[in-house]
Scaffold this active site. Structure first.
Site, short mmCIF file in Angstrom:
data_model
loop_
_atom_site.label_atom_id
_atom_site.label_comp_id
_atom_site.label_asym_id
_atom_site.label_seq_id
_atom_site.Cartn_x
_atom_site.Cartn_y
_atom_site.Cartn_z
N SER A 124 -38.59 16.14 -38.64
CA SER A 124 -39.59 16.52 -37.95
C SER A 124 -40.46 17.62 -38.42
O SER A 124 -40.45 17.61 -39.57
CB SER A 124 -39.26 16.78 -36.32
OG SER A 124 -38.83 15.55 -35.67
N LYS A 176 -57.60 20.91 -15.72
CA LYS A 176 -57.13 22.27 -15.97
C LYS A 176 -55.59 22.49 -15.49
O LYS A 176 -54.97 23.10 -16.29
CB LYS A 176 -58.10 23.33 -14.78
CG LYS A 176 -57.54 24.64 -15.17
CD LYS A 176 -57.62 25.14 -16.56
CE LYS A 176 -57.35 26.57 -16.78
NZ LYS A 176 -57.36 26.99 -18.09
#
Length: 309
Positions: A124, A176
């Site tokens: 990764s 949000k």
């Protein structure tokens, strides 16, 4: 009186001679000790002002690390550093931390050659920083690849219902508070996060394609999150060769003219600490940090990390 004076003068002369030989002996011992330290000098403490090859070990989960960034910047501008070897043993970490290290390593490569050596694991974000090197090596049994991005969260609304706890959130917009551990993720929130993950994944794929000189579609096929052995990574052109430190030095000598006789100097992988501070921080990390909390849970933002469940 004459005999007493002569005896006193003789004793004084002998004392001066004895002190002189003592001084000579002390200086000889000091010179021998310094000579032995110079030739042994495993950390290149004395010879650090000579031309050398620097090595930096990048271990563990990758996050924002000002120390590594500082040391890489020093290696880039230090004329005594003729080449840099990165030894990577990491499952990855945050994409931001990996990107910052990648750019810092590329800055070093603008001035001097960089070889990445993948140890047990370089996956990764660990693989992301490895491909920043001019040459990428791994052992046949090293684990690497795992090209991909993930975003993890948790949701505790059912548990909160069972224990009689509720949460209220006032937001300025519908996305949000997404994701929110106090309520299930909305379809809109899930779609937005998926777009963000996919956007970063495409960035990662293109970065690997550019550094490995591979078509993006080839990297995209390889980038399904799986890890590869060093042998498989070589077959898929994700690395350049098999080997470790010796092979890295050999490549530098054959391809970049960096003499194998140059001393190897290890860059400290973490800042020096006082004795008590060091003991205290290591004890806390061992007894509390690593025992109770997964290092994965301490990463914010998008994650490029491989770890078997």
């Amino acid at each position: 009186m004459s005999n007493d004076t002569d005896a006193w003068l003789e004793r004084r002369r002998l004392t001066r001679r004895l002190n002189w030989w003592r001084l000579v002996a002390v200086l000889a011992i000091v010179a021998a000790a310094l000579g032995a330290l110079y030739w042994a000098d495993p950390g290149n403490v004395i010879r650090r002002h000579q031309a050398h090859v620097a090595r930096l070990e990048i271990n563990g989960v990758i996050a924002e690390n000002d120390w590594w960034m500082e040391k890489l910047d020093e290696a880039a501008t230090d004329d005594r550093v003729k080449a840099l070897i990165l030894h990577i043993n990491s499952p990855g970490g945050s994409t931001y931390g990996g990107e910052a290290l990648f750019q810092a390593i590329r800055k070093v490569s603008e001035h001097k050659p960089v070889v990445s050596v993948i140890g047990t694991l370089g996956a990764s974000a660990g693989y992301m920083i490895a491909v920043a090197g001019d040459q990428v090596l791994a052992r046949e049994t090293s684990l690497t690849g795992s090209i991909g991005v993930l975003f993890q969260t948790a949701e505790f609304s059912k548990l909160m219902e069972k224990i009689g706890v509720s949460a209220e959130t006032i937001v300025s917009g519908p996305l949000k508070a997404e994701p929110n551990p106090t309520r299930p993720m909305s379809p809109e929130g899930r779609a937005q996060i998926q777009r963000m993950v996919q956007e970063t994944h495409v960035w990662f794929v293109n970065l690997v394609a550019e550094r490995r000189n591979l078509p993006p579609e080839t990297v995209a096929r390889l980038a399904d999150g799986r890890v590869y052995s060093g042998r498989a990574a070589l077959e898929n052109r994700l690395i350049d060769g098999l080997g470790g430190l010796a092979e890295a030095r050999d490549w530098l000598a054959r391809n970049r003219g960096i003499a194998s006789e140059l001393p190897l100097r290890d860059i400290p992988s973490e800042p020096p600490t006082g004795w008590l501070d060091g003991v205290g921080s290591r004890a806390f990390a061992t007894l509390i940090g690593k025992s109770l909390f997964s290092e994965r849970l301490k990463l914010d933002g998008l994650i490029s990390l491989w770890h078997p469940e």
